[in-house]
Design a protein around this motif. Sequence first.
Motif, PDB file in Angstrom:
ATOM      1  N   ASN A   5      24.823 -62.132   9.658  1.00  0.00           N
ATOM      2  CA  ASN A   5      24.823 -61.114   8.610  1.00  0.00           C
ATOM      3  C   ASN A   5      25.434 -59.798   9.080  1.00  0.00           C
ATOM      4  O   ASN A   5      26.242 -59.198   8.367  1.00  0.00           O
ATOM      5  N   ALA A   6      25.021 -59.341  10.259  1.00  0.00           N
ATOM      6  CA  ALA A   6      25.403 -58.003  10.711  1.00  0.00           C
ATOM      7  C   ALA A   6      26.663 -57.987  11.560  1.00  0.00           C
ATOM      8  O   ALA A   6      27.237 -56.920  11.788  1.00  0.00           O
ATOM      9  N   GLY A   7      27.118 -59.166  12.038  1.00  0.00           N
ATOM     10  CA  GLY A   7      28.217 -59.177  12.990  1.00  0.00           C
ATOM     11  C   GLY A   7      27.691 -58.836  14.379  1.00  0.00           C
ATOM     12  O   GLY A   7      26.547 -58.391  14.541  1.00  0.00           O
ATOM     13  N   LEU A   8      28.521 -59.016  15.385  1.00  0.00           N
ATOM     14  CA  LEU A   8      28.053 -58.790  16.752  1.00  0.00           C
ATOM     15  C   LEU A   8      27.691 -57.322  16.978  1.00  0.00           C
ATOM     16  O   LEU A   8      26.620 -57.017  17.508  1.00  0.00           O
ATOM     17  N   LEU A   9      28.568 -56.399  16.576  1.00  0.00           N
ATOM     18  CA  LEU A   9      28.274 -54.986  16.780  1.00  0.00           C
ATOM     19  C   LEU A   9      27.049 -54.556  15.979  1.00  0.00           C
ATOM     20  O   LEU A   9      26.168 -53.846  16.491  1.00  0.00           O
TER      21      LEU A   9
END
Length: 737
Positions: free
Chosen positions: A52-56
């Motif tokens: 959902n949030a991406g790696l960063l």
Amino acid sequence: MNKPGKTLQEKVEGDASEIKQKYGTFAGVFVPTLLTILGVILFLRQGWVVGNAGLLGSWIIVSIAFLIVTFTALSMSCITTNIRIKAGGAYSIISQSLGLEVGGSVGIPLYLAQTLAITMYIFGFREGWQYIFPDHPALLVDFLVFGILFLIAFVSAKLAFRIQYLILAIIIAALVSVAASIFTADMQHEILWWGNYPGAPENNFEGISFWVVFAVFFPAATGIMAGANMSGELKNPKKSIPIGTIGAIVISFIVYMGAGYWLSKIATTEELVSNYNIMIDKAFWSPAVLGGLLGATFSSALASIVGAPRILQALGDHKIFPKGDIFSELAKNGEPRNAIIMTGIIVLLTLLLRDLNTVAPLITMFFLITYMMINLVVFIEQRMNMISFRPTFPIPKFVSAIGALGCLITMFIINAVFGLVAMGLVVGAYIYLSNRKLDVPYGDMRSGLFVSIAEWAAKRVSMLPEDNERAWKANILVPVRSSRELRGSFSLIQNLVYPRGSVSLIGISDTEEDDLTESLINFSSSFLRENTYARWSFIKSNNFQDAVLYSIQTLRGSFFSPNILFLRLLHDETYDEEISNIMANARMNNMGIQLYIEDTVAQLGRTASINVWMRDKGPDWDLDMDLGNIDLALLMAYKLKINWDAKLRIVTVVEESEVENAYNYLENMLEVARLKDAEPHVEIGSFQEALENMPRADVDIFGLPEEPDLKNLRSYVEMTRSACVFVADSGKENILA
């Protein structure tokens, strides 16, 4: 061979039994804390967070969550190195700092949250088990797991810690299996640094926000109290809690950050958000990760079922709830068996509910409130600058502030409704415990906190104008020759100052009278029991008049400086000259005066009615801010009216031609003074006739003349057939303010 003697630290820490204090940093704090943090979220939900949030975005979420709990751990480490922490972990920390009432109000819900968490961990274990054996009955699995956990906890915490070593090995194997997949060809997906927040299968991927994803992940970072809960059974809690807790947090943070990178490379976004078992499916050897999942849930449940009874034991030690001392009893091996049994009963009952999703957010709230209170304790201690605050693990002042604020904000991010409910329950528990008047077995920082507040207030007040009529309250100085005369006026004095005033008792005798000193202590305690602030002192003097004058002059510079001198006029004339001189000195020192003459027959009667006598204001009948020597009398009457729930009459005596003017004046004055419930009353004729004809009251209040005839004042008691109080203003009172 003789056993070595105790070290100085061991003597200071207390004489805890060798049975209880036996766990070191690694076994007692580091392992249970690490295993609680590396739990279900890591194995079943972190992939969804990354998707959902991406790696960063996931790294930001992990960092914020761990920043909050790290600051909390730092605050906990700071305070544990400044106190002799006892059993109960966070409960002990808060109780020894803010008192049993605050500690208990947090400790009770913390215990319940820790206990309900056991049930949730069992449910989590069952879901992993049914992944392998889908045909196994859910209820049977739950009861079998509970039985194993309860048996381990009941036998010995030592056995639980030994089993945790095995679980730690299983989780390490699971992480190795995850890391080993680096050498396969699967880690070729392009990293999505910032996600689109598609949501979850449960909401048909309708979208989700950053903070909702954060709320899902945050429980992973909790569990930092797993080791601190064992505070009563650690060899050196001051050393073990800081090192073990912070060490576990650092290792866990590295694992979560590394796992996030691995997940972003091992699978597509679609796989991450739709497959909660992605870590199991993509690992080098899936059974190892599945074992890690089962081990994580089992170890979290085990840490909770070992830690929760220790909190209940500590609550029982201090009798936080009625008959609670039964849970403080220890078995021969030092285990709190009764507390373990009670915890087991609660878990067994909640297992029958089959679903704790509705209260799961509330459990997280209780943990967050506990963390917030620990940060708050350190925040207060740091800013009080007390000499007793000398932690061997000091932290910057901003750490505790950010930690407390972070916990509060996180509560409302996760679920504002449950946050308010949790805080309401804690406040309710505090009110309940405050009314129980608990016996505090040790000192806390509340007195220092209140002293600091008082010092701050005193400095600010000293900068304000001295004559602040709106802030006036009754601070009464009562010189005492004998306890007998104080008994006769106790009720009147108490009702004159309650609820915001104060009483200063000054015992005066020419000998060291133990009986008078004991009476002063007892009366001071009686005032305090009636929620009236009281203090006492004893002066050895053979001159009562001079001792009273010295008391007035000495106490003038105190913060709660007396503004009223309360005197009793006895029915014999032995002390009349002395009383007259004392009143003259009081006027010279700008003290108000209340001269009380008791009705030896009726005393204060039914405390149902009060008469206040005013001189007539004719012929002009002009109302201005200076009412003459009547302000203190009216303020005193108003206090008695409120505290007695009595009827109040304001009386004046005039000629028949002035009746209408007198009524108009009294009604106008009562309206301006906001004494609307008082009744104006006008008597016609002479003052003596009015005294005899006036409707009877339980106490009559008069202005005190400049040079009073004390014999004449005594006659008022006979004419009114009531107790009488003669009052002189100090000039600092104003009923119209």
